[in-house]
Scaffold this active site. Sequence first.
Site, PDB file in Angstrom:
ATOM      1  N   HIS A  75       0.884  -1.385  -0.169  1.00 35.98           N
ATOM      2  CA  HIS A  75       0.048   0.000  -0.108  1.00 35.98           C
ATOM      3  C   HIS A  75       0.985   1.141   0.145  1.00 35.98           C
ATOM      4  O   HIS A  75       0.364   2.062  -0.794  1.00 35.98           O
ATOM      5  CB  HIS A  75      -1.108   0.019   1.185  1.00 35.98           C
ATOM      6  CG  HIS A  75      -2.059  -0.896   1.072  1.00 35.98           C
ATOM      7  ND1 HIS A  75      -3.465  -0.718   1.096  1.00 35.98           N
ATOM      8  CD2 HIS A  75      -1.819  -2.306   0.947  1.00 35.98           C
ATOM      9  CE1 HIS A  75      -4.124  -1.782   0.945  1.00 35.98           C
ATOM     10  NE2 HIS A  75      -3.473  -2.794   0.818  1.00 35.98           N
ATOM     11  N   ASP A  76       1.890   1.180   0.590  1.00 37.21           N
ATOM     12  CA  ASP A  76       2.876   2.382   0.544  1.00 37.21           C
ATOM     13  C   ASP A  76       3.556   2.480  -0.987  1.00 37.21           C
ATOM     14  O   ASP A  76       3.540   3.497  -1.598  1.00 37.21           O
ATOM     15  CB  ASP A  76       4.014   2.257   1.562  1.00 37.21           C
ATOM     16  CG  ASP A  76       4.948   3.429   1.790  1.00 37.21           C
ATOM     17  OD1 ASP A  76       4.632   4.668   1.913  1.00 37.21           O
ATOM     18  OD2 ASP A  76       6.157   3.133   1.652  1.00 37.21           O
ATOM     19  N   GLY A  94       5.750   6.637  -4.306  1.00 38.51           N
ATOM     20  CA  GLY A  94       5.947   5.342  -4.409  1.00 38.51           C
ATOM     21  C   GLY A  94       6.399   4.929  -2.878  1.00 38.51           C
ATOM     22  O   GLY A  94       5.742   5.092  -1.830  1.00 38.51           O
ATOM     23  N   ASP A  96       8.090   5.344  -0.276  1.00 39.13           N
ATOM     24  CA  ASP A  96       8.795   6.524   0.286  1.00 39.13           C
ATOM     25  C   ASP A  96       8.315   6.351   1.784  1.00 39.13           C
ATOM     26  O   ASP A  96       8.862   7.719   2.539  1.00 39.13           O
ATOM     27  CB  ASP A  96       8.525   7.858  -0.175  1.00 39.13           C
ATOM     28  CG  ASP A  96       6.955   8.192  -0.581  1.00 39.13           C
ATOM     29  OD1 ASP A  96       6.406   7.365   0.138  1.00 39.13           O
ATOM     30  OD2 ASP A  96       6.831   9.189  -1.081  1.00 39.13           O
ATOM     31  N   SER A  98       5.465   7.245   2.824  1.00 36.97           N
ATOM     32  CA  SER A  98       4.296   8.269   3.225  1.00 36.97           C
ATOM     33  C   SER A  98       3.245   8.018   3.934  1.00 36.97           C
ATOM     34  O   SER A  98       2.570   8.685   4.646  1.00 36.97           O
ATOM     35  CB  SER A  98       4.008   9.043   1.842  1.00 36.97           C
ATOM     36  OG  SER A  98       3.249   8.043   1.106  1.00 36.97           O
ATOM     37  N   ASP A 222      -6.468 -18.159   2.179  1.00 33.46           N
ATOM     38  CA  ASP A 222      -6.398 -19.684   1.984  1.00 33.46           C
ATOM     39  C   ASP A 222      -6.189 -20.497   3.230  1.00 33.46           C
ATOM     40  O   ASP A 222      -6.453 -19.944   4.174  1.00 33.46           O
ATOM     41  CB  ASP A 222      -5.322 -20.170   0.835  1.00 33.46           C
ATOM     42  CG  ASP A 222      -3.970 -19.823   1.636  1.00 33.46           C
ATOM     43  OD1 ASP A 222      -3.817 -19.325   2.765  1.00 33.46           O
ATOM     44  OD2 ASP A 222      -2.993 -19.823   0.896  1.00 33.46           O
ATOM     45  N   THR A 224      -3.955 -22.196   4.361  1.00 32.04           N
ATOM     46  CA  THR A 224      -2.486 -22.359   4.844  1.00 32.04           C
ATOM     47  C   THR A 224      -1.743 -20.774   4.902  1.00 32.04           C
ATOM     48  O   THR A 224      -0.882 -20.309   4.392  1.00 32.04           O
ATOM     49  CB  THR A 224      -1.462 -23.025   4.053  1.00 32.04           C
ATOM     50  OG1 THR A 224      -1.315 -22.703   2.789  1.00 32.04           O
ATOM     51  CG2 THR A 224      -1.931 -24.440   3.824  1.00 32.04           C
ATOM     52  N   ILE A 227       1.926 -20.244   5.935  1.00 29.57           N
ATOM     53  CA  ILE A 227       2.825 -20.705   4.961  1.00 29.57           C
ATOM     54  C   ILE A 227       2.955 -19.947   3.551  1.00 29.57           C
ATOM     55  O   ILE A 227       1.764 -19.855   3.001  1.00 29.57           O
ATOM     56  CB  ILE A 227       2.704 -22.272   4.747  1.00 29.57           C
ATOM     57  CG1 ILE A 227       2.784 -22.908   6.080  1.00 29.57           C
ATOM     58  CG2 ILE A 227       3.890 -22.826   3.711  1.00 29.57           C
ATOM     59  CD1 ILE A 227       2.410 -24.585   5.830  1.00 29.57           C
TER      60      ILE A 227
END
Length: 372
Positions: A75-76, A94, A96, A98, A222, A224, A227
């Site tokens: 998400h960053d 991007g 960074d 923020s 899922d 697992t 893992i």
Amino acid sequence: MAFKQLFAAISLALLLSAANAAAVIEKRATCSNGKTVGDASCCAWFDVLDDIQQNLFHGGQCGAEAHESIRLVFHDSIAISPAMEAQGKFGGGGADGSIMIFDDIETAFHPNIGLDEIVKLQKPFVQKHGVTPGDFIAFAGRVALSNCPGAPQMNFFTGRAPATQPAPDGLVPEPFHTVDQIINRVNDAGEFDELELVWMLSAHSVAAVNDVDPTVQGLPFDSTPGIFDSQFFVETQLRGTAFPGSGGNQGEVESPLPGEIRIQSDHTIARDSRTACEWQSFVNNQSKLVDDFQFIFLALTQLGQDPNAMTDCSDVIPQSKPIPGNLPFSFFPAGKTIKDVEQACAETPFPTLTTLPGPETSVQRIPPPPGA
């Protein structure tokens, strides 16, 4: 130079460097703990490692904090838009940091709901160790992955300057977005194509959802979730039969197993003609899963950065753990067979898998942090 071209050049340089390593006497720095690194500045990260393994990841567990730390990386990083920059607007920085520096703004964005909790947990480590938020988010995500058996050995580069302004809203894909919207978004962010989008979604192998269904928390994608394996790519292709909670939530579709959640975007990307065969290619193919995710994770965490100006501190990242020997890489959960597969890839047959014995699989929620 476009980001992907630059990144490819850096990757090639790293490969050539490794190939010539035997002929070169490498100069390494020895840290106070006796470990050696390629650059002395990397030594400080061993203190960060010890601290977060004990006090954030509770002794190196692949639990809730690890899952959210991996989510935070995406998400960053994805919050960057060259298309907006071309229009004279700020398009985000991007990878960074923020989302941590301007957390009061960015964690209020709809796709970032719930990330305020992991940001709150991580901030004290940034302040304590004097590292930049962007570097810390990238580092914590890699350490989190190393705690999940089956994950690739991750590279880690430092040098992300602190963000000076928040990323704009609308740059993080949502579970209810269409395949076209999501492909266009990742293409804008880093010229990633539809296949590389599938590679990114490998992270859902070790992930859970807290904010799609308000009635239940910690629902894995899922069976697992502790893992890093290709089971996520199997179970997203199984026919959905029910909702794990209230149902009818935006961005949610029926899942095949009790206790498991399926978001709409995973469902549609697994069945879209542009992505279905790449999705299926990960089933029972751990080596491909590891190689492709290792590449895409590094590429994501260098969005908005100049890879040539960064320092390689990969020596600090712990060795990844193997998948337990008693588990196959991919399988049908108990109660499911090939008849439950909604195969969308027209090019190759679905791999032959065994069905685990026993009663129908019921997926357990991700437990809350110790002491929570």
